[in-house]
Design a protein around this motif. Structure first.
Motif, mmCIF file in Angstrom:
data_model
loop_
_atom_site.group_PDB
_atom_site.id
_atom_site.type_symbol
_atom_site.label_atom_id
_atom_site.label_comp_id
_atom_site.label_asym_id
_atom_site.label_seq_id
_atom_site.Cartn_x
_atom_site.Cartn_y
_atom_site.Cartn_z
ATOM 1 N N GLU A 246 65.515 40.593 77.189
ATOM 2 C CA GLU A 246 66.407 40.850 78.307
ATOM 3 C C GLU A 246 65.960 42.024 79.153
ATOM 4 O O GLU A 246 66.361 42.152 80.297
ATOM 5 C CB GLU A 246 67.834 41.063 77.783
ATOM 6 N N VAL A 287 72.633 32.595 67.932
ATOM 7 C CA VAL A 287 74.086 32.646 68.120
ATOM 8 C C VAL A 287 74.646 31.238 68.364
ATOM 9 O O VAL A 287 75.839 30.993 68.266
ATOM 10 C CB VAL A 287 74.454 33.642 69.246
ATOM 11 N N HIS B 203 78.574 43.477 62.010
ATOM 12 C CA HIS B 203 78.845 43.502 63.436
ATOM 13 C C HIS B 203 77.930 42.496 64.133
ATOM 14 O O HIS B 203 77.979 42.351 65.346
ATOM 15 C CB HIS B 203 78.608 44.913 63.994
ATOM 16 N N LEU B 205 76.986 39.095 65.240
ATOM 17 C CA LEU B 205 77.593 37.787 65.417
ATOM 18 C C LEU B 205 76.614 36.640 65.204
ATOM 19 O O LEU B 205 77.021 35.538 64.842
ATOM 20 C CB LEU B 205 78.214 37.686 66.825
ATOM 21 N N SER B 206 75.313 36.878 65.420
ATOM 22 C CA SER B 206 74.402 35.752 65.219
ATOM 23 C C SER B 206 74.174 35.501 63.722
ATOM 24 O O SER B 206 73.949 34.360 63.318
ATOM 25 C CB SER B 206 73.087 35.922 65.986
ATOM 26 N N ARG B 209 77.362 33.497 62.640
ATOM 27 C CA ARG B 209 77.338 32.093 63.041
ATOM 28 C C ARG B 209 76.629 31.217 62.010
ATOM 29 O O ARG B 209 76.960 30.055 61.812
ATOM 30 C CB ARG B 209 76.616 31.961 64.399
ATOM 31 N N ASN B 210 75.620 31.792 61.366
ATOM 32 C CA ASN B 210 74.785 31.001 60.481
ATOM 33 C C ASN B 210 75.100 31.126 58.998
ATOM 34 O O ASN B 210 74.507 30.423 58.191
ATOM 35 C CB ASN B 210 73.313 31.330 60.740
ATOM 36 N N ILE B 211 76.010 32.027 58.629
ATOM 37 C CA ILE B 211 76.273 32.182 57.199
ATOM 38 C C ILE B 211 77.746 31.995 56.824
ATOM 39 O O ILE B 211 78.052 31.636 55.690
ATOM 40 C CB ILE B 211 75.731 33.534 56.674
ATOM 41 N N ILE B 245 80.777 38.070 71.327
ATOM 42 C CA ILE B 245 79.788 36.995 71.250
ATOM 43 C C ILE B 245 78.799 37.101 72.407
ATOM 44 O O ILE B 245 77.593 36.926 72.224
ATOM 45 C CB ILE B 245 80.462 35.604 71.233
ATOM 46 N N VAL B 248 75.669 39.597 72.245
ATOM 47 C CA VAL B 248 74.527 39.369 71.351
ATOM 48 C C VAL B 248 73.266 39.133 72.185
ATOM 49 O O VAL B 248 73.263 38.275 73.059
ATOM 50 C CB VAL B 248 74.789 38.125 70.457
ATOM 51 N N VAL B 250 69.973 37.540 73.233
ATOM 52 C CA VAL B 250 69.548 36.185 72.890
ATOM 53 C C VAL B 250 68.102 35.913 73.258
ATOM 54 O O VAL B 250 67.504 36.592 74.093
ATOM 55 C CB VAL B 250 70.463 35.124 73.547
#
Ligand SMILES: Nc1ncnc2c1ncn2[C@@H]1O[C@H](COP(=O)(O)OP(=O)(O)O)[C@@H](O)[C@H]1O
Ligand SMILES: Nc1ncnc2c1ncn2[C@@H]1O[C@H](COP(=O)(O)OP(=O)(O)O)[C@@H](O)[C@H]1O
Ligand SMILES: [Mg+2]
Ligand SMILES: [Mg+2]
Lengths: 318, 269
Positions: A246, A287, B203, B205-206, B209-211, B245, B248, B250
């Motif tokens: 980013e 995400v 803290h 969030l990614s 999402r996966n666990i 969310i 995060v 990306v």
């Protein structure tokens, strides 16, 4: 844009012009074949094995890699700090604005910091001194380029700069101490201070990693906008690929003291050439889901598989 | 869905009078047997305070904590302490540097008097290999291990006492991304194989999402949103959740699209 740019010209006194002709690329910062090792009780440890990296004016360049790979030591060499460490052995060329850094003495290197190059580190709250007010520290920063600046003028200028980083009540903040302010507020102050003298290079080493994600996202966006306004180039150090993507125009991937891949951010992220870059990217949980990344072999050595076409490394030493 | 852990009207106030901090505010939630429940929120939102109350490290100001339907007293018995284990963020500070890896893992077995001496040594070796470590490492000091190995030791220590419920407080936040992926996979596999229940505080969030199966979102001490993971990410109800969310960082185009969709929804509402 209100800043006049006192510290940014090549004509600023204290540093002599080095061999300009060597810097034919016109890069602002040019690092070539940088080696670093430390002498210790157990012998000599090599940390950097021939790093080359260059940054043009106004460019945002990221150095990304895991902890211990050599990011911070590279930053500390550019800042002229590691040169003060007795156990460090540094070879190779580091040119900043055409000046060979190795030709400078300690006080000349010190004269560069906070004027033509500045820095932002991980934790904004510990970067500020809790004993002095923000206003006092800001004045010190501004006096790095204008020794005779009065306190009143410095406060006016500081308030103006705090305003540009969206601090709503600069006068109150100038009279406050860092521990009375939030982490996000301190980070904005740090950004304003680092850019106060419109340096041509900002070194940001894991900036804001100590902050919450929402605050980190906001302050990174702010830093992105601010460096553009000041036309300041950035060496952006991070272990977080998402943050790098980013923020940066160009990316260097460092692995155990070697650059394994470099390129425009978009192309590196869209088609990573080196196995290590691919592994790093594959390891980041998404995400959008997709499960926990499946990373095999604990002991994988990414120097082993051969280097790809756009890898600048020709060979390995043991 | 039977609850292994129930929090009922839990509060924690630190200090008193004007300087009082209401760190956890009237939190009620059930943790189902065998699930991975994520607790998310920014720093200061009360996550660690909540964990400390669950572990019995600090008393709750009011409310109750039930384990398998039985209220836990403020003063926990050995059996209660054994029942809920903890894995922390920084294994170097949570592992005693003066104790070998094996001794650290064994400590719980000694304290809770599990098995006889020979059993305990065998158990230590077994859990070390469960977490993917060479049992020979038990003779080393934690300082001689890498960050990922240390976190595996901390996990082995939590597993050694055969507890069903493990509180993980930012277990991978200090690890490099490659190491993090391996430790997350290990945790996920262990949970499935051993039928463990996780209270996974983070803290990130990614990672969540996966666990996680379900997610509890905390803001300033309050539980503000609680949903299963897919629902929470696809249709977050609170602005605060949406902000978490979308903050995060990306990597992929898919994630960018996901984020823009989320943000445009925020603006409409
Ligand atoms: N002053 C020093 N003396 C000896 N070794 C050092 C010193 N500073 C850094 N190192 C070593 O150099 C390597 C690279 O460190 P660093 O640049 O801090 O890594 P990172 O990429 O995490 O910023 C590490 O192995 C570190 O232990
Ligand atoms: N022992 C304590 N005494 C006073 N205040 C505390 C104590 N522990 C935590 N707090 C406060 O409680 C709030 C929640 O903290 P914590 O549970 O550590 O949050 P998190 O783990 O989500 O970052 C914060 O405001 C913190 O300062
Ligand atoms: Mg570093
Ligand atoms: Mg915490």
């Amino acid at each position: 844009m209100s800043a006049n740019r006192p510290g940014s010209g090549e004509d600023t006194g204290s540093v002599k012009n080095g061999s300009m002709e060597r810097n034919s690329s016109g890069a602002l910062l040019d690092i070539r074949d940088l080696h670093l090792g430390f002498r210790g009780y157990t012998g000599y440890t090599k940390v950097l094995h021939g790093i080359s990296l260059s940054i043009n004016r106004g460019q945002r360049v990221a150095l990304v890699g895991e902890s211990g790979s050599g990011k911070s030591v590279t930053a500390r060499i550019v800042l002229g700090l590691l040169q003060e460490t007795r156990t460090a052995r540094i070879t190779g060329d580091v040119e900043f604005q055409g000046n060979d850094m190795s030709s400078l003495n300690a006080s000349q290197r010190r004269a560069l910091r906070g004027t033509r190059m500045s820095m932002i580190f991980q934790d904004p709250t510990s970067a500020l001194n809790p004993v002095f007010t923000i206003g006092y520290q800001f004045t010190e920063v501004l006096r790095r380029v204008d020794e005779k600046l009065s306190k009143e003028a410095a406060y006016l200028r500081a308030a103006e700069l705090l305003h540009t980083v969206s601090i709503p009540d600069p006068a109150r903040v100038l009279d406050a101490y860092s521990f009375q302010l939030s982490g996000g507020m301190n980070q904005r102050i740090i950004i304003a201070m680092a850019l106060a003298n419109s340096p041509s290079l900002l070194i940001a080493d894991e900036p804001g990693t100590a902050l919450d994600v929402t605050v980190q996202a906001q302050t990174l966006q702010l830093m992105h906008d601010m460096v553009a306004t000041h036309n300041t180039a950035v060496l952006f150090i991070s272990h977080n690929l998402g943050v790098v993507r980013e923020f940066a125009d160009r990316v260097y991937v460092i692995y155990r003291g070697r650059i394994v891949e470099e390129g425009a951010t978009q192309s590196v992220f869209e088609s990573p050439g080196h196995a290590y870059t691919r592994a790093l990217m594959a390891a980041v949980p998404r995400v959008t889901g997709g499960g926990i990344p499946d990373i095999d072999d604990e002991s994988a050595d990414f120097h082993d598989p051969c280097f790809t076409h756009d890898s600048p490394i020709a060979g390995t030493e043991s | 869905m039977s609850a292994i852990l129930s929090l009922k009207g839990l509060n924690k106030v630190f200090g008193r009078g004007r300087s009082a901090v209401h760190a956890v505010k009237d939190v009620s939630l059930d943790v189902a047997q065998g699930e991975c429940l994520a607790i998310v929120g920014e720093s200061g939102s009360g996550k660690t305070t909540l964990a400390n109350m669950i572990l019995g490290v600090i008393p709750a100001s009011s409310g109750s904590i039930e384990l398998n339907g039985v209220a836990l007293p403020h003063k926990r018995t050995l059996e209660h302490r054994r029942a809920i284990q903890l894995v922390q963020q920084n294994p170097l500070s949570s592992l005693n540097p003066k104790r070998s890896v094996g001794a650290s893992v064994r400590l719980g077995l000694d304290v809770y008097e599990i098995g006889d001496r020979a059993d305990r040594e065998g158990k230590v070796e077994a859990v070390l290999s469960d977490v993917g470590l060479d049992p020979e490492l038990r003779k080393r000091s934690p300082a001689a291990l890498s960050g990922g190995q240390r976190q595996r030791v901390a996990i082995a220590r939590a597993l050694a006492c055969d507890s069903r419920l493990i509180v993980l407080d930012e277990p991978t936040s200090a690890l490099d991304v490659l190491v993090q992926a391996r430790v997350l996979r290990l945790l996920d596999t262990l949970r499935r194989e051993k039928g463990l229940t996780y209270l996974f505080i983070t803290h990130d969030l990614s990672v969540v999402r996966n666990i996680a199966d379900r997610v509890a979102v905390f803001n300033a001490g309050s539980l503000v949103e609680f949903a299963d993971t897919e629902t929470l990410f696809n249709s977050p109800q609170q602005d605060y959740t949406r902000q978490l969310i979308s903050a995060v960082p990306v990597l992929s185009a898919e994630e960018l699209n996901f984020r823009s969709a989320l943000q445009s929804r925020e603006h409409k509402e």
